[in-house]
Design a protein around this motif. Structure first.
Motif, PDB file in Angstrom:
ATOM      1  N   HIS A   2       9.777   1.874  -9.095  1.00  0.00           N
ATOM      2  CA  HIS A   2      10.653   1.040  -8.281  1.00  0.00           C
ATOM      3  C   HIS A   2      11.203  -0.132  -9.078  1.00  0.00           C
ATOM      4  O   HIS A   2      10.594  -0.615 -10.034  1.00  0.00           O
ATOM      5  N   ASP A  15       9.770  -3.254   2.082  1.00  0.00           N
ATOM      6  CA  ASP A  15       8.669  -2.983   3.014  1.00  0.00           C
ATOM      7  C   ASP A  15       9.115  -2.081   4.164  1.00  0.00           C
ATOM      8  O   ASP A  15       8.334  -1.261   4.662  1.00  0.00           O
ATOM      9  N   LEU A  18       8.964   1.385   2.883  1.00  0.00           N
ATOM     10  CA  LEU A  18       7.574   1.837   2.847  1.00  0.00           C
ATOM     11  C   LEU A  18       7.086   2.193   4.251  1.00  0.00           C
ATOM     12  O   LEU A  18       6.343   3.165   4.438  1.00  0.00           O
ATOM     13  N   ARG A  21       7.849   5.530   5.240  1.00  0.00           N
ATOM     14  CA  ARG A  21       6.941   6.476   4.573  1.00  0.00           C
ATOM     15  C   ARG A  21       5.534   6.426   5.178  1.00  0.00           C
ATOM     16  O   ARG A  21       4.643   7.145   4.746  1.00  0.00           O
ATOM     17  N   LEU A  23       3.604   3.674   5.078  1.00  0.00           N
ATOM     18  CA  LEU A  23       2.780   2.831   4.229  1.00  0.00           C
ATOM     19  C   LEU A  23       2.836   1.377   4.687  1.00  0.00           C
ATOM     20  O   LEU A  23       3.835   0.923   5.244  1.00  0.00           O
ATOM     21  N   LEU A  26       3.841  -3.886   0.960  1.00  0.00           N
ATOM     22  CA  LEU A  26       3.238  -4.130  -0.349  1.00  0.00           C
ATOM     23  C   LEU A  26       3.997  -5.170  -1.162  1.00  0.00           C
ATOM     24  O   LEU A  26       3.573  -5.527  -2.259  1.00  0.00           O
ATOM     25  N   SER A  27       5.125  -5.649  -0.638  1.00  0.00           N
ATOM     26  CA  SER A  27       5.961  -6.534  -1.447  1.00  0.00           C
ATOM     27  C   SER A  27       5.224  -7.816  -1.828  1.00  0.00           C
ATOM     28  O   SER A  27       5.356  -8.296  -2.968  1.00  0.00           O
ATOM     29  N   ILE A 105       3.561   4.256  -5.880  1.00  0.00           N
ATOM     30  CA  ILE A 105       4.320   4.171  -4.623  1.00  0.00           C
ATOM     31  C   ILE A 105       5.408   5.232  -4.608  1.00  0.00           C
ATOM     32  O   ILE A 105       6.190   5.330  -5.560  1.00  0.00           O
ATOM     33  N   LYS A 213      -0.786  10.595  -9.865  1.00  0.00           N
ATOM     34  CA  LYS A 213      -1.299  10.851  -8.524  1.00  0.00           C
ATOM     35  C   LYS A 213      -1.713  12.302  -8.290  1.00  0.00           C
ATOM     36  O   LYS A 213      -2.634  12.578  -7.524  1.00  0.00           O
TER      37      LYS A 213
END
Length: 425
Positions: A2, A15, A18, A21, A23, A26-27, A105, A213
């Motif tokens: 990213h 965010d 995310l 998604r 999630l 996380l920012s 991510i 991952k």
């Protein structure tokens, strides 16, 4: 990977992506690491600047015979030099942590990707062809295929479950399908044929998003290389660490290769037959494009895959994947699903994905727009044109006859050496 600048400038939008998604935000965590990294870099730069300044001043003090000042400056330089390794180690640790976090991510979905948890929420875009009306109960390829040369027992004896040997006329049909696909993608559709390595380093799999991952889905050699799960890895990484000339874009590549997958997450799925194998062949399509070209390339690539199914007269449907069913690196994906009579349903035979600049950032693949000084990241796309084994299954099931034979599709006749029908042995 990213864009940290995008996260700095629009943390709420990041965010929100995310959240689509599934999630958590996380920012804040990312930006805290980013701020720490930038602070340490500033300290290192200031320390180096002060060392240079003090070193110059030492010479001036000695020329003026001011030894006390010279000694004090020397002590300051020594202290700065002694403290630098700790700061450099801290800089590396924070930088590695930030990179690892960003690398884990998934890509943010395009705006028109539908919400959804799994394949049940995918959206049908279109259908082509009409499933055949059989005058006998259509059989599963796993049941009538062995008499035609699908040697499940031989493959399992050699290598274990999910390995199959193809023999005689079956091997010929499989080769015919692969060659027809490759000839069509290079000839009619203008993709450049590549014969790429099947073994790659960590960096290549990181670039296309399989590492770190999804290591458990891959096969690794004893010397630390990896067997490719798809030619996407080799083809896309041909532009890694390159600044690609603008006038060469878009680049369209194709390859027919074996692919190797551990299928770690598919326990109990498709255990019979030839649909899900550890080793299979696929004609892969990859496009490298400028951002403004990628949507058109996505359409073009999907049409190239659909053309194979249409030429083989195999009924299929085109699906827009929901967020929950979309791959890690994709921002938008279409699946093509072919009709299988034995299951009376459509099954995936190709995924065609636009990854935006997600892979290019991981690979550092760029181009320089005309008239601009700064480089920009490319967009990458990939798709199957098609998976040969699954196409073989579709041909077997859709062209099966009541006596156990299989009629060869007309477009494959030039590749079959006069064989027009697969006959039971």
């Amino acid at each position: 990977m990213h864009d940290i600048r995008f996260i700095r400038e629009t943390p709420a939008a990041f965010d929100a992506g995310l959240a689509r998604r599934g999630l958590a935000p996380l920012s804040a965590e990312i930006l805290a690491l980013d701020e720490q990294s930038r602070s340490i870099k500033t300290q290192l730069q200031q320390g180096q600047a002060r060392r240079n300044e003090a070193s110059k001043a030492i010479g001036q003090a000695m020329a003026a015979r001011d030894m006390a000042k010279a000694d004090a400056l020397k002590a300051e330089v020594a202290a700065l030099k002694e403290g630098a390794p700790a700061l450099e180690a801290q800089d590396k640790a924070v930088g590695d942590a930030l990179t690892a976090m960003l690398a884990a991510i998934p890509n943010l979905p395009a705006d028109d990707v539908p919400q959804g948890a799994d394949e049940a929420d995918n959206v049908e875009v279109s259908r082509w062809g009409t499933p055949r009306d059989f005058d006998f109960p259509p059989q599963d390829h796993a049941d009538f295929g062995p008499a035609l040369g699908l040697d499940f027992e031989g493959g399992a004896k050699l290598s274990g479950a999910r390995f199959t040997a193809l023999r005689g006329q079956m091997a010929r049909l499989h080769r015919a399908l692969a060659q027809y696909m490759l000839d069509t993608q290079t000839g009619a559709n203008g993709y450049e044929e590549v014969n790429p390595p099947l073994l790659v380093r960590d960096e290549a799999l990181f670039g296309t998003g399989q590492l770190p991952k999804f290591a458990e889905d891959l096969f690794r050699t004893t010397d630390g290389r990896w067997l490719i799960p798809t030619a996407e890895v080799s083809l896309t990484n041909l532009v890694a660490d390159h600044i690609v000339p603008t006038d060469s874009l878009p680049i369209r590549l194709t390859a027919l290769t074996p692919c190797f997958r551990s299928e770690a997450g598919s326990a109990g799925r498709d255990t019979r037959g030839f649909i899900r194998q550890h080793q299979f062949e696929k004609v892969e399509l990859v496009a490298i494009a400028k951002p403004e070209q990628s949507e058109v390339e996505h359409e073009r690539m999907c049409a190239a895959a659909e053309g194979i199914l249409q030429a083989l007269d195999l009924p299929y449907r085109k699906m827009l994947l929901c967020i929950g069913d979309m791959g890690f690196g994709a921002r938008k994906t279409w699946d093509l699903e072919v009709w299988l009579p034995s299951q009376a349903t459509y099954r995936e035979i190709s995924s065609v994905s636009n990854c935006g600049d997600f892979q290019a950032r991981r690979m550092n693949a760029r181009y320089k727009p005309e008239g601009e000084k700064q480089t920009r990241f490319l967009h990458t796309l990939n798709g199957s044109g098609l998976a040969v084994g699954r196409t073989l299954v579709a041909v077997l099931e859709n062209y099966q006859q009541a006596d156990g034979s299989v009629t060869v599709p007309d477009v494959l006749a030039p590749y079959m050496g006069g064989i027009t029908k697969l006959e039971p042995r």
